[in-house]
Design a protein around this motif. Structure first.
Motif, PDB file in Angstrom:
ATOM      1  N   THR A 218       0.829  -1.208   0.000  1.00  0.00           N
ATOM      2  CA  THR A 218       0.000   0.000   0.000  1.00  0.00           C
ATOM      3  C   THR A 218       0.862   1.255   0.000  1.00  0.00           C
ATOM      4  OG1 THR A 218      -1.750  -1.172   1.177  1.00  0.00           O
ATOM      5  CG2 THR A 218      -1.828   1.234   1.225  1.00  0.00           C
ATOM      6  N   LEU A 219       1.951   1.242   0.762  1.00  0.00           N
ATOM      7  CA  LEU A 219       2.823   2.413   0.833  1.00  0.00           C
ATOM      8  C   LEU A 219       3.481   2.729  -0.513  1.00  0.00           C
ATOM      9  CD1 LEU A 219       4.405   1.919   4.341  1.00  0.00           C
ATOM     10  CD2 LEU A 219       2.879   3.761   3.613  1.00  0.00           C
ATOM     11  N   LYS A 220       3.479   1.777  -1.403  1.00  0.00           N
ATOM     12  CA  LYS A 220       4.003   2.021  -2.757  1.00  0.00           C
ATOM     13  C   LYS A 220       3.064   2.958  -3.527  1.00  0.00           C
ATOM     14  CE  LYS A 220       5.376  -0.454  -6.922  1.00  0.00           C
ATOM     15  NZ  LYS A 220       5.521  -1.762  -7.557  1.00  0.00           N
ATOM     16  N   TYR A 221       1.763   2.909  -3.197  1.00  0.00           N
ATOM     17  CA  TYR A 221       0.760   3.661  -3.938  1.00  0.00           C
ATOM     18  C   TYR A 221       0.151   4.835  -3.173  1.00  0.00           C
ATOM     19  CZ  TYR A 221       0.963  -0.298  -7.067  1.00  0.00           C
ATOM     20  OH  TYR A 221       1.395  -1.265  -7.931  1.00  0.00           O
ATOM     21  N   LEU A 222       0.419   4.939  -1.886  1.00  0.00           N
ATOM     22  CA  LEU A 222      -0.237   5.950  -1.067  1.00  0.00           C
ATOM     23  C   LEU A 222       0.771   6.551  -0.101  1.00  0.00           C
ATOM     24  CD1 LEU A 222      -3.241   6.848  -0.872  1.00  0.00           C
ATOM     25  CD2 LEU A 222      -3.494   5.258   1.008  1.00  0.00           C
ATOM     26  N   ASP A 223       0.636   7.852   0.152  1.00  0.00           N
ATOM     27  CA  ASP A 223       1.567   8.481   1.096  1.00  0.00           C
ATOM     28  C   ASP A 223       1.273   8.023   2.524  1.00  0.00           C
ATOM     29  OD1 ASP A 223       0.141  11.306   2.382  1.00  0.00           O
ATOM     30  OD2 ASP A 223      -0.839  10.252   0.733  1.00  0.00           O
ATOM     31  N   THR A 224       2.260   8.173   3.376  1.00  0.00           N
ATOM     32  CA  THR A 224       2.172   7.624   4.734  1.00  0.00           C
ATOM     33  C   THR A 224       1.096   8.294   5.589  1.00  0.00           C
ATOM     34  OG1 THR A 224       3.961   9.090   5.417  1.00  0.00           O
ATOM     35  CG2 THR A 224       4.557   6.854   4.804  1.00  0.00           C
TER      36      THR A 224
ATOM     37  N   PHE B  61      -9.333  14.628   3.043  1.00  0.00           N
ATOM     38  CA  PHE B  61      -9.281  14.160   1.666  1.00  0.00           C
ATOM     39  C   PHE B  61      -9.943  15.120   0.687  1.00  0.00           C
ATOM     40  CE2 PHE B  61      -8.407  10.002   3.623  1.00  0.00           C
ATOM     41  CZ  PHE B  61      -7.253   9.711   2.914  1.00  0.00           C
ATOM     42  N   SER B  62     -10.781  16.032   1.153  1.00  0.00           N
ATOM     43  CA  SER B  62     -11.409  16.990   0.240  1.00  0.00           C
ATOM     44  C   SER B  62     -10.452  18.113  -0.149  1.00  0.00           C
ATOM     45  CB  SER B  62     -12.674  17.582   0.863  1.00  0.00           C
ATOM     46  OG  SER B  62     -12.340  18.395   1.968  1.00  0.00           O
ATOM     47  N   ASN B  63      -9.393  18.288   0.604  1.00  0.00           N
ATOM     48  CA  ASN B  63      -8.395  19.300   0.289  1.00  0.00           C
ATOM     49  C   ASN B  63      -7.479  18.727  -0.797  1.00  0.00           C
ATOM     50  OD1 ASN B  63      -6.590  21.336   0.211  1.00  0.00           O
ATOM     51  ND2 ASN B  63      -6.011  21.244   2.360  1.00  0.00           N
ATOM     52  N   SER B  64      -7.909  18.871  -2.060  1.00  0.00           N
ATOM     53  CA  SER B  64      -7.217  18.208  -3.164  1.00  0.00           C
ATOM     54  C   SER B  64      -5.807  18.732  -3.394  1.00  0.00           C
ATOM     55  CB  SER B  64      -8.031  18.343  -4.456  1.00  0.00           C
ATOM     56  OG  SER B  64      -8.187  19.710  -4.773  1.00  0.00           O
ATOM     57  N   GLY B  65      -5.502  19.919  -2.943  1.00  0.00           N
ATOM     58  CA  GLY B  65      -4.152  20.439  -3.099  1.00  0.00           C
ATOM     59  C   GLY B  65      -3.157  19.747  -2.183  1.00  0.00           C
ATOM     60  N   LYS B  66      -3.646  19.103  -1.160  1.00  0.00           N
ATOM     61  CA  LYS B  66      -2.781  18.478  -0.171  1.00  0.00           C
ATOM     62  C   LYS B  66      -2.481  17.022  -0.494  1.00  0.00           C
ATOM     63  CE  LYS B  66      -2.490  18.760   4.832  1.00  0.00           C
ATOM     64  NZ  LYS B  66      -3.246  18.999   6.041  1.00  0.00           N
ATOM     65  N   VAL B  67      -3.481  16.326  -1.011  1.00  0.00           N
ATOM     66  CA  VAL B  67      -3.344  14.892  -1.243  1.00  0.00           C
ATOM     67  C   VAL B  67      -3.901  14.544  -2.620  1.00  0.00           C
ATOM     68  CG1 VAL B  67      -4.061  12.612  -0.452  1.00  0.00           C
ATOM     69  CG2 VAL B  67      -3.597  14.397   1.203  1.00  0.00           C
ATOM     70  N   ASN B  68      -3.184  13.695  -3.330  1.00  0.00           N
ATOM     71  CA  ASN B  68      -3.665  13.171  -4.601  1.00  0.00           C
ATOM     72  C   ASN B  68      -3.606  11.652  -4.507  1.00  0.00           C
ATOM     73  OD1 ASN B  68      -4.515  12.867  -7.177  1.00  0.00           O
ATOM     74  ND2 ASN B  68      -2.624  13.535  -8.145  1.00  0.00           N
ATOM     75  N   PRO B  69      -4.603  11.034  -3.864  1.00  0.00           N
ATOM     76  CA  PRO B  69      -4.509   9.601  -3.589  1.00  0.00           C
ATOM     77  C   PRO B  69      -4.682   8.748  -4.833  1.00  0.00           C
ATOM     78  CG  PRO B  69      -6.625  10.429  -2.865  1.00  0.00           C
ATOM     79  CD  PRO B  69      -5.830  11.616  -3.340  1.00  0.00           C
ATOM     80  N   ASN B  70      -3.995   7.648  -4.859  1.00  0.00           N
ATOM     81  CA  ASN B  70      -4.113   6.647  -5.898  1.00  0.00           C
ATOM     82  C   ASN B  70      -5.261   5.717  -5.509  1.00  0.00           C
ATOM     83  OD1 ASN B  70      -3.661   4.032  -7.161  1.00  0.00           O
ATOM     84  ND2 ASN B  70      -1.712   4.878  -7.845  1.00  0.00           N
ATOM     85  N   ILE B  71      -6.143   5.401  -6.460  1.00  0.00           N
ATOM     86  CA  ILE B  71      -7.310   4.573  -6.165  1.00  0.00           C
ATOM     87  C   ILE B  71      -6.893   3.190  -5.668  1.00  0.00           C
ATOM     88  CG2 ILE B  71      -9.360   3.466  -7.158  1.00  0.00           C
ATOM     89  CD1 ILE B  71      -9.598   6.493  -6.748  1.00  0.00           C
ATOM     90  N   LEU B  72      -5.892   2.576  -6.303  1.00  0.00           N
ATOM     91  CA  LEU B  72      -5.416   1.273  -5.851  1.00  0.00           C
ATOM     92  C   LEU B  72      -4.882   1.365  -4.426  1.00  0.00           C
ATOM     93  CD1 LEU B  72      -4.782  -1.691  -6.340  1.00  0.00           C
ATOM     94  CD2 LEU B  72      -2.629  -0.988  -7.398  1.00  0.00           C
TER      95      LEU B  72
ATOM     96  N   LEU C 296      -5.848   3.476  -2.116  1.00  0.00           N
ATOM     97  CA  LEU C 296      -6.989   3.614  -1.199  1.00  0.00           C
ATOM     98  C   LEU C 296      -7.678   2.277  -0.970  1.00  0.00           C
ATOM     99  CD1 LEU C 296      -8.598   6.964  -2.408  1.00  0.00           C
ATOM    100  CD2 LEU C 296      -7.351   6.556  -0.292  1.00  0.00           C
ATOM    101  N   VAL C 297      -7.855   1.509  -2.029  1.00  0.00           N
ATOM    102  CA  VAL C 297      -8.505   0.194  -1.894  1.00  0.00           C
ATOM    103  C   VAL C 297      -7.667  -0.717  -1.000  1.00  0.00           C
ATOM    104  CG1 VAL C 297      -9.153  -1.898  -3.160  1.00  0.00           C
ATOM    105  CG2 VAL C 297      -9.745   0.339  -4.077  1.00  0.00           C
ATOM    106  N   LEU C 298      -6.367  -0.747  -1.247  1.00  0.00           N
ATOM    107  CA  LEU C 298      -5.480  -1.576  -0.426  1.00  0.00           C
ATOM    108  C   LEU C 298      -5.479  -1.112   1.033  1.00  0.00           C
ATOM    109  CD1 LEU C 298      -2.461  -1.971  -2.854  1.00  0.00           C
ATOM    110  CD2 LEU C 298      -4.027  -3.773  -2.116  1.00  0.00           C
ATOM    111  N   ALA C 299      -5.492   0.196   1.240  1.00  0.00           N
ATOM    112  CA  ALA C 299      -5.482   0.730   2.598  1.00  0.00           C
ATOM    113  C   ALA C 299      -6.763   0.373   3.352  1.00  0.00           C
ATOM    114  CB  ALA C 299      -5.285   2.242   2.562  1.00  0.00           C
ATOM    115  N   PHE C 300      -7.914   0.504   2.694  1.00  0.00           N
ATOM    116  CA  PHE C 300      -9.174   0.156   3.365  1.00  0.00           C
ATOM    117  C   PHE C 300      -9.264  -1.348   3.616  1.00  0.00           C
ATOM    118  CE2 PHE C 300     -10.695   4.388   2.177  1.00  0.00           C
ATOM    119  CZ  PHE C 300     -11.277   4.738   3.378  1.00  0.00           C
ATOM    120  N   PHE C 301      -8.729  -2.152   2.680  1.00  0.00           N
ATOM    121  CA  PHE C 301      -8.677  -3.604   2.908  1.00  0.00           C
ATOM    122  C   PHE C 301      -7.816  -3.901   4.125  1.00  0.00           C
ATOM    123  CE2 PHE C 301      -6.454  -7.633   2.311  1.00  0.00           C
ATOM    124  CZ  PHE C 301      -7.534  -8.500   2.323  1.00  0.00           C
TER     125      PHE C 301
END
Length: 93
Positions: free
Chosen positions: A20-26, A71-82, A84-89
């Motif tokens: 997950t850390l490969k696709y999403l910031d810490t 997460f609504s502050n789009s200037g701060k975070v640009n999450p990868n969908i994969l 997010l899915v891995l993180a919620f899993f």
């Protein structure tokens, strides 16, 4: 048998965290991992018919509003969908 289950479960969970850390910031991943408490509370209501106290309900609502705000502050975070899915899993395990 329990130790084998724990070893496999621990290994898979840690592996998914690194993947997950490969696709999403810490910061985003850490925030999503904290979804464990609201998930357990909701499952307790649905499955066990438990009743939450007003303090618990307020805590879940504040947490959810904070997460939406983050997460609504789009200037701060640009999450990868994969990611997010891995993180919620990972948070649900």
């Amino acid at each position: 048998k329990l130790s084998i289950l724990g070893l496999i479960y621990y290994t898979l969970t840690q592996g998914f965290q690194f993947f997950t850390l490969k696709y999403l910031d810490t910061v985003s991943f850490s925030l999503i991992l904290n979804f464990t408490s609201p998930i357990v509370a909701i499952l307790g209501i649905v499955i066990l018919r438990e009743k939450l106290s007003k303090t618990q309900i307020a805590g879940v609502i504040i947490f959810l509003f904070g997460t939406v705000f983050y997460f609504s502050n789009s200037g701060k975070v640009n999450p990868n969908i994969l990611g997010l899915v891995l993180a919620f899993f990972n948070a649900s395990c």
